[in-house]
Write a protein that holds these residues in place. Structure first.
Motif, short mmCIF file in Angstrom:
data_model
loop_
_atom_site.label_atom_id
_atom_site.label_comp_id
_atom_site.label_asym_id
_atom_site.label_seq_id
_atom_site.Cartn_x
_atom_site.Cartn_y
_atom_site.Cartn_z
N PHE A 122 3.32 13.83 10.21
CA PHE A 122 4.34 13.59 9.20
C PHE A 122 5.73 13.48 9.84
O PHE A 122 6.74 13.78 9.23
N GLY A 123 5.76 13.02 11.07
CA GLY A 123 7.06 12.76 11.67
C GLY A 123 7.48 13.77 12.71
O GLY A 123 8.61 14.26 12.67
N VAL A 124 6.60 14.11 13.62
CA VAL A 124 6.94 15.07 14.68
C VAL A 124 8.14 14.55 15.47
O VAL A 124 8.16 13.41 15.92
N GLY A 125 9.15 15.39 15.62
CA GLY A 125 10.35 14.99 16.36
C GLY A 125 11.39 14.30 15.51
O GLY A 125 12.51 14.09 15.96
N ARG A 126 11.03 13.96 14.28
CA ARG A 126 11.96 13.24 13.40
C ARG A 126 12.28 14.03 12.14
O ARG A 126 13.11 13.60 11.33
N ILE A 127 11.61 15.16 11.96
CA ILE A 127 11.82 16.02 10.80
C ILE A 127 11.97 17.45 11.31
O ILE A 127 11.25 17.87 12.21
N ARG A 128 12.87 18.19 10.71
CA ARG A 128 13.06 19.59 11.10
C ARG A 128 12.59 20.51 9.97
O ARG A 128 12.97 20.33 8.82
N SER A 129 11.76 21.47 10.31
CA SER A 129 11.27 22.44 9.33
C SER A 129 12.13 23.70 9.33
O SER A 129 12.57 24.16 10.39
N LEU A 130 12.36 24.23 8.14
CA LEU A 130 12.98 25.54 7.97
C LEU A 130 12.04 26.40 7.14
O LEU A 130 11.50 25.92 6.13
N PHE A 131 11.84 27.65 7.56
CA PHE A 131 10.93 28.54 6.87
C PHE A 131 11.72 29.57 6.07
O PHE A 131 12.61 30.22 6.60
N MET A 132 11.36 29.69 4.81
CA MET A 132 12.10 30.57 3.90
C MET A 132 11.17 31.61 3.30
O MET A 132 10.00 31.33 3.02
N TYR A 133 11.70 32.81 3.07
CA TYR A 133 10.91 33.94 2.58
C TYR A 133 11.64 34.62 1.43
O TYR A 133 12.79 34.28 1.12
N PRO A 134 11.01 35.59 0.78
CA PRO A 134 11.73 36.37 -0.24
C PRO A 134 12.94 37.08 0.37
O PRO A 134 13.10 37.14 1.59
N LEU A 135 13.77 37.66 -0.47
CA LEU A 135 14.96 38.34 0.00
C LEU A 135 14.60 39.49 0.94
O LEU A 135 13.62 40.21 0.70
N CYS A 136 15.40 39.67 1.98
CA CYS A 136 15.28 40.85 2.82
C CYS A 136 16.11 41.97 2.19
O CYS A 136 16.84 41.76 1.21
N PHE A 137 16.04 43.16 2.77
CA PHE A 137 16.74 44.31 2.19
C PHE A 137 18.25 44.09 2.21
O PHE A 137 18.95 44.43 1.24
N GLU A 138 18.79 43.49 3.27
CA GLU A 138 20.23 43.23 3.32
C GLU A 138 20.66 42.27 2.23
O GLU A 138 21.73 42.43 1.62
N GLU A 139 19.85 41.25 1.96
CA GLU A 139 20.18 40.32 0.87
C GLU A 139 20.10 41.02 -0.47
O GLU A 139 20.86 40.71 -1.39
N PHE A 140 19.18 41.96 -0.60
CA PHE A 140 19.08 42.78 -1.81
C PHE A 140 20.38 43.54 -2.04
O PHE A 140 20.87 43.63 -3.17
N LEU A 141 20.97 44.07 -0.97
CA LEU A 141 22.27 44.75 -1.09
C LEU A 141 23.35 43.75 -1.49
O LEU A 141 24.23 44.07 -2.30
N ASP A 142 23.30 42.54 -0.92
CA ASP A 142 24.29 41.52 -1.28
C ASP A 142 24.23 41.17 -2.76
O ASP A 142 25.26 40.98 -3.41
N PHE A 143 23.02 41.06 -3.29
CA PHE A 143 22.86 40.73 -4.71
C PHE A 143 23.54 41.77 -5.60
O PHE A 143 23.96 41.47 -6.71
N GLN A 144 23.65 43.00 -5.11
CA GLN A 144 24.26 44.08 -5.89
C GLN A 144 25.71 44.34 -5.50
O GLN A 144 26.29 45.36 -5.89
N ASN A 145 26.29 43.41 -4.73
CA ASN A 145 27.68 43.54 -4.30
C ASN A 145 27.93 44.83 -3.52
O ASN A 145 28.96 45.49 -3.70
N LEU A 146 26.99 45.18 -2.66
CA LEU A 146 27.11 46.38 -1.83
C LEU A 146 27.43 45.99 -0.38
O LEU A 146 26.85 46.50 0.56
N ALA A 147 28.39 45.08 -0.24
CA ALA A 147 28.72 44.56 1.09
C ALA A 147 29.27 45.65 2.00
O ALA A 147 29.01 45.65 3.21
N LEU A 148 30.06 46.56 1.46
CA LEU A 148 30.64 47.62 2.30
C LEU A 148 29.56 48.54 2.84
O LEU A 148 29.58 48.94 4.01
N LEU A 149 28.59 48.87 2.00
CA LEU A 149 27.48 49.71 2.44
C LEU A 149 26.65 48.97 3.49
O LEU A 149 26.23 49.55 4.49
N LYS A 150 26.42 47.69 3.26
CA LYS A 150 25.67 46.88 4.22
C LYS A 150 26.40 46.81 5.56
O LYS A 150 25.77 46.86 6.63
#
Length: 441
Positions: free
Chosen positions: A139-167
């Motif tokens: 499907f286009g080796v060398g001409r397409i770039r893949s990015l792999f995405m997952y559910p939120l990590c714990f740090e992103e969970f803190l971001d969702f709650q506006n806990l940037a200072l704690l993070k």
């Protein structure tokens, strides 16, 4: 996601891609409902024009037919622009091809965007994309770039709650620089919440809105049901009931080697293996493979006959097992918190999420069978040139015998223990709280 979008770590990667001079079309890969479409829509705010084509939407049937033609990419884009009444201009337009697995011809033609219209920003994604890619010889080796995405990590969970200072305090902490106890206790409470909720964006968004565990639990039930409904679409030759059976068994087996016989003694190993590989391909299950760990890369010396299997999300794991949220919330007993190997699952998924977006991450463990006693280290990771063993402990105390055996045999300078205790050190053992396992990587 109920209108809530908090920053994701992949946002910076997408922005960097946008500003590259020699960029390739992006293929955003990951399990269903992990936030792929939301991340692209957030990126689209930085463009003058945005076109989103969902190939599962019948309204886009005419556009799907365009991909079947042999016209040039410029001609294809001109027709799409007319149908959507939105200009397609280089450097100004983001073209998003969502649920692209429903149009295999569109996957095949992605490579030609790079060859014929490289100045156009193109992203493709799909919920069952891995199965469509499996059917395509190339499907286009060398001409397409893949990015792999997952559910939120714990740090992103803190971001969702506006806990940037704690993070921020968490990011600066280490075994030599422990957190103040008040911050440690706050993070332990957020960890308990995260173990129950998991990282599915819709669940976390609802939690941030009303902090209602019951409503979040219903969304988790809906997600599990939708995944089970999808099983019939994965591979026609594997009955969906068998995939469901194996999916359930991954949750029930928890710690230790995944044993095929414990799924269903009436099924052949080949049948179970096929269903298990399907779940891995779908991104719903992560294998943790034994590595001899004598050198790097860790994948050079593996035993595929010794593998643990973990769920891709702690929240869905505890819902699959029917665990009580209140047991996790109020208990200081790790054995209660870790029913169903939730802690091991959390650590494994955090390690996966901490890996590069540009490659499919792998998990490794170490196991030694001995006539007198067995030894097992939950995870082994590579950090630069170092090989680091990680053991998830079920209490604040313990001999850490397996960890010390590994260090002696492999002549490694230190190991990691992770549990509910604060950062500290015991000679050659560095202690990281569970919520800080990402600091190790």
């Amino acid at each position: 996601m109920n209108g809530i979008y908090a920053s994701r770590k992949i946002d910076k990667v997408l922005l960097n891609w946008k500003n590259e001079n020699n960029r390739k079309p992006l293929l955003l890969r990951g399990a269903r409902q992990v936030g792929k479409t939301s991340a692209v829509r957030e990126l689209a705010k930085s463009f003058e024009y945005y076109i989103e084509i969902d190939f599962l939407n019948a309204e886009n049937a005419d556009i799907e037919k365009l991909f079947l033609e042999n016209s040039s990419i410029q001609d294809l884009c001109q027709k799409i622009a007319i149908i959507k009444n939105i200009p397609i201009q280089e450097e100004k337009t983001l073209l998003f091809l969502d649920e692209i697995q429903a149009c295999p011809k569109a996957i095949e033609r992605l490579r030609y965007f790079y060859e014929q219209f490289p100045s156009l920003h193109v992203i493709a994604a799909g919920s069952l994309l891995e199965f469509a890619l499996e059917e395509l010889p190339s499907f286009g080796v060398g001409r397409i770039r893949s990015l792999f995405m997952y559910p939120l990590c714990f740090e992103e969970f803190l971001d969702f709650q506006n806990l940037a200072l704690l993070k921020n305090e968490l990011s600066k902490s280490s075994p030599k620089n422990p957190l103040p106890e008040v911050f440690h206790q706050k993070l332990l409470q957020e960890l308990r919440n995260f173990l129950i909720l998991g990282g599915m964006p819709e669940v976390v968004a609802v939690w941030c809105k009303n902090h209602n565990f019951l409503e979040c639990r219903q969304i988790q039930n809906d997600l599990l049901l939708s995944y089970n409904d999808d099983f019939s679409k994965y591979r026609k030759r594997i009955p969906s009931a068998r995939i469901q059976e194996v999916f359930r068994s991954v949750a029930e087996q928890g710690q230790g080697k995944f044993v095929y016989k414990r799924v269903n003694p009436n099924l052949r190993a080949e049948q179970i293996k096929a269903a298990l590989e399907t779940l891995v391909l779908a991104g719903l299950v992560y294998p943790v493979t034994h590595s001899s760990s004598n050198g790097i890369p860790l994948g050079a010396e593996i035993r595929e006959d010794y593998r643990r299997m973990i769920y891709f999300d702690t929240g869905l794991l505890q819902r699959q097992l029917g665990l009580k949220a209140e047991d996790i919330l109020v208990s200081d007993d790790f054995d209660v918190i870790n029913k169903g190997a939730i802690a091991e699952t959390f650590v494994g998924t955090e390690l996966i999420k901490a890996a590069s977006f540009y490659e499919k991450a792998e998990l490794f463990c170490w196991h030694r069978e001995d006539a007198r006693s067995n030894a097992e280290v939950d995870y082994v990771i590579q950090k630069n040139e170092d090989i680091i063993p990680i053991e998830v402990k079920a209490s604040k105390k313990g001999s850490m015998q397996s960890l010390r055996q590994f260090l002696a045999l492999k002549k490694r300078p230190y190991g990691i223990r992770t549990s509910l205790e604060n950062f500290c050190e015991y000679n050659d053992i560095k202690v990281y709280p569970l919520y800080a396992i990402r600091n190790v990587v």
